[in-house]
Structures are given as structure tokens and as C-alpha cells.
Write an enzyme that holds these catalytic residues in place. Sequence first.
Site, PDB file in Angstrom:
ATOM      1  N   ASN A  12      42.883  37.545  44.030  1.00 34.27           N
ATOM      2  CA  ASN A  12      41.622  38.047  43.461  1.00 34.27           C
ATOM      3  C   ASN A  12      40.860  36.833  42.939  1.00 34.27           C
ATOM      4  O   ASN A  12      41.206  36.284  41.895  1.00 34.27           O
ATOM      5  CB  ASN A  12      41.926  39.033  42.323  1.00 34.27           C
ATOM      6  CG  ASN A  12      40.653  39.462  41.589  1.00 34.27           C
ATOM      7  OD1 ASN A  12      39.551  39.293  42.097  1.00 34.27           O
ATOM      8  ND2 ASN A  12      40.815  40.016  40.397  1.00 34.27           N
ATOM      9  N   TRP A  13      39.849  36.431  43.684  1.00 37.47           N
ATOM     10  CA  TRP A  13      39.121  35.215  43.321  1.00 37.47           C
ATOM     11  C   TRP A  13      38.170  35.439  42.140  1.00 37.47           C
ATOM     12  O   TRP A  13      37.620  34.478  41.607  1.00 37.47           O
ATOM     13  CB  TRP A  13      38.320  34.708  44.522  1.00 37.47           C
ATOM     14  CG  TRP A  13      39.144  34.141  45.641  1.00 37.47           C
ATOM     15  CD1 TRP A  13      40.506  34.190  45.789  1.00 37.47           C
ATOM     16  CD2 TRP A  13      38.653  33.417  46.781  1.00 37.47           C
ATOM     17  NE1 TRP A  13      40.886  33.549  46.943  1.00 37.47           N
ATOM     18  CE2 TRP A  13      39.769  33.060  47.577  1.00 37.47           C
ATOM     19  CE3 TRP A  13      37.373  33.041  47.223  1.00 37.47           C
ATOM     20  CZ2 TRP A  13      39.646  32.351  48.770  1.00 37.47           C
ATOM     21  CZ3 TRP A  13      37.257  32.332  48.416  1.00 37.47           C
ATOM     22  CH2 TRP A  13      38.386  31.991  49.171  1.00 37.47           C
ATOM     23  N   LYS A  14      37.955  36.691  41.764  1.00 41.44           N
ATOM     24  CA  LYS A  14      36.998  37.027  40.685  1.00 41.44           C
ATOM     25  C   LYS A  14      35.643  36.374  40.974  1.00 41.44           C
ATOM     26  O   LYS A  14      35.271  36.254  42.137  1.00 41.44           O
ATOM     27  CB  LYS A  14      37.559  36.604  39.329  1.00 41.44           C
ATOM     28  CG  LYS A  14      39.008  37.054  39.129  1.00 41.44           C
ATOM     29  CD  LYS A  14      39.457  36.956  37.709  1.00 41.44           C
ATOM     30  CE  LYS A  14      40.934  37.246  37.636  1.00 41.44           C
ATOM     31  NZ  LYS A  14      41.401  37.544  36.315  1.00 41.44           N
ATOM     32  N   HIS A  97      39.760  47.278  38.330  1.00 40.45           N
ATOM     33  CA  HIS A  97      40.325  46.093  37.661  1.00 40.45           C
ATOM     34  C   HIS A  97      39.992  46.169  36.171  1.00 40.45           C
ATOM     35  O   HIS A  97      38.910  46.633  35.790  1.00 40.45           O
ATOM     36  CB  HIS A  97      39.738  44.813  38.283  1.00 40.45           C
ATOM     37  CG  HIS A  97      40.473  43.574  37.868  1.00 40.45           C
ATOM     38  ND1 HIS A  97      40.254  42.977  36.651  1.00 40.45           N
ATOM     39  CD2 HIS A  97      41.434  42.849  38.487  1.00 40.45           C
ATOM     40  CE1 HIS A  97      41.059  41.923  36.549  1.00 40.45           C
ATOM     41  NE2 HIS A  97      41.779  41.822  37.648  1.00 40.45           N
ATOM     42  N   GLU A  99      39.013  44.032  34.155  1.00 35.50           N
ATOM     43  CA  GLU A  99      37.766  43.350  33.758  1.00 35.50           C
ATOM     44  C   GLU A  99      36.558  44.239  34.024  1.00 35.50           C
ATOM     45  O   GLU A  99      35.591  44.229  33.264  1.00 35.50           O
ATOM     46  CB  GLU A  99      37.660  42.005  34.510  1.00 35.50           C
ATOM     47  CG  GLU A  99      38.649  40.993  33.951  1.00 35.50           C
ATOM     48  CD  GLU A  99      39.100  39.934  34.944  1.00 35.50           C
ATOM     49  OE1 GLU A  99      38.485  39.788  36.022  1.00 35.50           O
ATOM     50  OE2 GLU A  99      40.104  39.255  34.635  1.00 35.50           O
ATOM     51  N   GLU A 169      48.827  45.920  36.350  1.00 36.42           N
ATOM     52  CA  GLU A 169      48.310  44.701  35.741  1.00 36.42           C
ATOM     53  C   GLU A 169      48.207  44.867  34.226  1.00 36.42           C
ATOM     54  O   GLU A 169      47.186  45.359  33.720  1.00 36.42           O
ATOM     55  CB  GLU A 169      46.921  44.397  36.309  1.00 36.42           C
ATOM     56  CG  GLU A 169      46.923  44.108  37.788  1.00 36.42           C
ATOM     57  CD  GLU A 169      45.879  43.060  38.146  1.00 36.42           C
ATOM     58  OE1 GLU A 169      46.261  42.060  38.756  1.00 36.42           O
ATOM     59  OE2 GLU A 169      44.700  43.222  37.795  1.00 36.42           O
ATOM     60  N   GLY A 175      45.228  36.403  33.150  1.00 39.91           N
ATOM     61  CA  GLY A 175      44.500  35.181  32.821  1.00 39.91           C
ATOM     62  C   GLY A 175      44.950  34.536  31.515  1.00 39.91           C
ATOM     63  O   GLY A 175      44.280  33.655  30.993  1.00 39.91           O
ATOM     64  N   SER A 215      49.137  36.715  35.632  1.00 41.32           N
ATOM     65  CA  SER A 215      49.694  35.360  35.550  1.00 41.32           C
ATOM     66  C   SER A 215      50.878  35.136  36.482  1.00 41.32           C
ATOM     67  O   SER A 215      51.806  34.408  36.143  1.00 41.32           O
ATOM     68  CB  SER A 215      50.045  35.011  34.099  1.00 41.32           C
ATOM     69  OG  SER A 215      48.881  35.069  33.281  1.00 41.32           O
ATOM     70  N   GLY A 236      45.299  36.240  40.391  1.00 38.28           N
ATOM     71  CA  GLY A 236      43.981  35.701  40.038  1.00 38.28           C
ATOM     72  C   GLY A 236      43.980  34.190  40.122  1.00 38.28           C
ATOM     73  O   GLY A 236      43.828  33.598  41.193  1.00 38.28           O
ATOM     74  N   GLY A 237      44.176  33.545  38.969  1.00 38.03           N
ATOM     75  CA  GLY A 237      44.066  32.090  38.860  1.00 38.03           C
ATOM     76  C   GLY A 237      44.788  31.313  39.959  1.00 38.03           C
ATOM     77  O   GLY A 237      44.216  30.408  40.575  1.00 38.03           O
TER      78      GLY A 237
HETATM   79  C1  PEP Z   1      43.902  39.433  38.270  1.00 34.40           C
HETATM   80  O1  PEP Z   1      42.764  39.037  38.155  1.00 34.40           O
HETATM   81  O2  PEP Z   1      44.086  40.494  38.827  1.00 34.40           O
HETATM   82  C2  PEP Z   1      45.002  38.625  37.736  1.00 34.40           C
HETATM   83  C3  PEP Z   1      46.208  39.093  37.792  1.00 34.40           C
HETATM   84  O3  PEP Z   1      44.670  37.390  37.205  1.00 34.40           O
HETATM   85  P1  PEP Z   1      45.693  36.217  36.785  1.00 34.40           P
HETATM   86  O4  PEP Z   1      46.671  36.054  37.921  1.00 34.40           O
HETATM   87  O5  PEP Z   1      44.824  35.007  36.617  1.00 34.40           O
HETATM   88  O6  PEP Z   1      46.365  36.629  35.536  1.00 34.40           O
END
Ligand code: PEP
Length: 253
Positions: A12-14, A97, A99, A169, A175, A215, A236-237
Amino acid sequence: MNSNRKTIIAGNWKMNKTPKEAEALLGEVLPKAAGASCEVVVCVPYVDLPIACGKTAGSKVSVGAQNLHFKASGAYTGEISAAMLQEIGVSYVVIGHSERREYFAETDATVSLKIGAALAAGLTPILCVGESLEQREQNIMPEHIRTQIKIDLSGVSAADMGRVVVAYEPIWAIGTGKTATSEQAQEVCKLIRDTLAELFGAETAETVSILYGGSMNAKNAAELLAQPDIDGGLIGGASLKADDFGQIIAAAQ
Ligand code: PEP
């Protein structure tokens, strides 16, 4: 992981990467996914979708969007429909999500409508559910997760449930660098599968890929993915770094 279910590693590049930057990152990611036995997905910003669909054509990598609008068309300025995504070659879409729930007032009611719109257009929704730290500390996590699953999937038939992916999640792990332990992640992924069994039958629940997100990185992926009810990751990251994403793909083999 379980060999009867599809293992999915989804990035997930956000709100990261311009189209040019996306092209460069995909150029690094594609060779790392070339030999993958799992499904690899990149969920990119809307403006990167055309370049991502073009660049990944004929490869092992599928493309996902990060949201859609539940209406088919009309006066919804700034929104994108499921059919628009489907027509350009998108196959997955992240829905609900945390966010979007937190910053864009997305509710379980709109998430449910979006799941329906995605399925009707032939897209595979990746439904995100998860609890806040407060909810975990108040011991209302199980109730919260079950409620999200019940409402978000209220319009889905057992037959269509086979086309839905669920991502657990925990909000406190997204994040933050704080990963759920493999035991915590497995416990909730199992709770999700048990809830799906109640709603759609045990046979259907056994076929649903349930991902962990929060994470996940090159170091902790293998242990998380070894859990019996964790069928992949939403990342994500670490999905923005080709080497890290490549190592997570390798951990899923
Ligand atoms: C996400 O955005 O779905 C996510 C899990 O982010 P991260 O891996 O950065 O925690």
C-alpha cells in the site's frame, strides 16, 4: 499460511510516488516478484494506476487502487468509480483502510457499499479492519472486529465472499514500527475467520485469504506469515523500498 488459500503480498503505497517515481520503483520491484509463487499486488495512488497497469502487464504483479466511490457515476466531484478502475486494468482495491476511516469519515456503512461496488465491477476488494490501542486496552477488540466484519460484509453473498480478501490491521501498529506479535496477529486473524464461518459457512471461511498489516517488514514477515490463519501481508512503509518488499515476497514462498 495454508496451501489451500492464496498467499498475497500487497503493498500500500498510500500518498507516495509521482508517476515517474512509480515507474522507477516498479522497475525495481518487478524483477523481485518475477519468481514469486504468491500473488504480489501494488496498491498505488490513482494517478499512478495507468503507468502501473502498463508496466506490470504480463508480469506476476497485479495492480490495486486504494479507494473507490460506491456510486456508478454522477455528480461526485473528485471521486473514482469501480468501473473506471476496472477498465484500465486494475484488479484489486483497498477498502476501509483505517486512514480513510479516521481522516475521511469513512464508516462501516460506506465501506459496505464500496465492497458491493467493487465486487459488481469484478474487482477484488481488500477489506481492512482493526482496533485502536484504546479498544484493545478496554478489552473490546473482539467485539469491534466482529462488528466491522458483520457490517462491512453485510451485502456480500457466500458465493461472492470467495472474491473478498480481508486484512487485519491493528491501528496501533500502522506506520508506528510497533508490530503485533505473531500470536496477537494470529489470534485476531482466527477470530476473523471464525466470524466469517458464522456468517458464510466454514467451507467458505476456509477459502478466504486473511492478511496481516501493521509495520510488517523484512525482519518480521517470515514469523507472521508462518501463522496458520495469516495468508499474506498488507505492507505500507516497507513496500516503498524494493529490497524490503522483495524480502517480504521471498518470505512468503
Ligand atoms: C498500511 O498502510 O496498510 C500499513 C500496514 O502500513 P505500515 O506497513 O507502514 O504499518
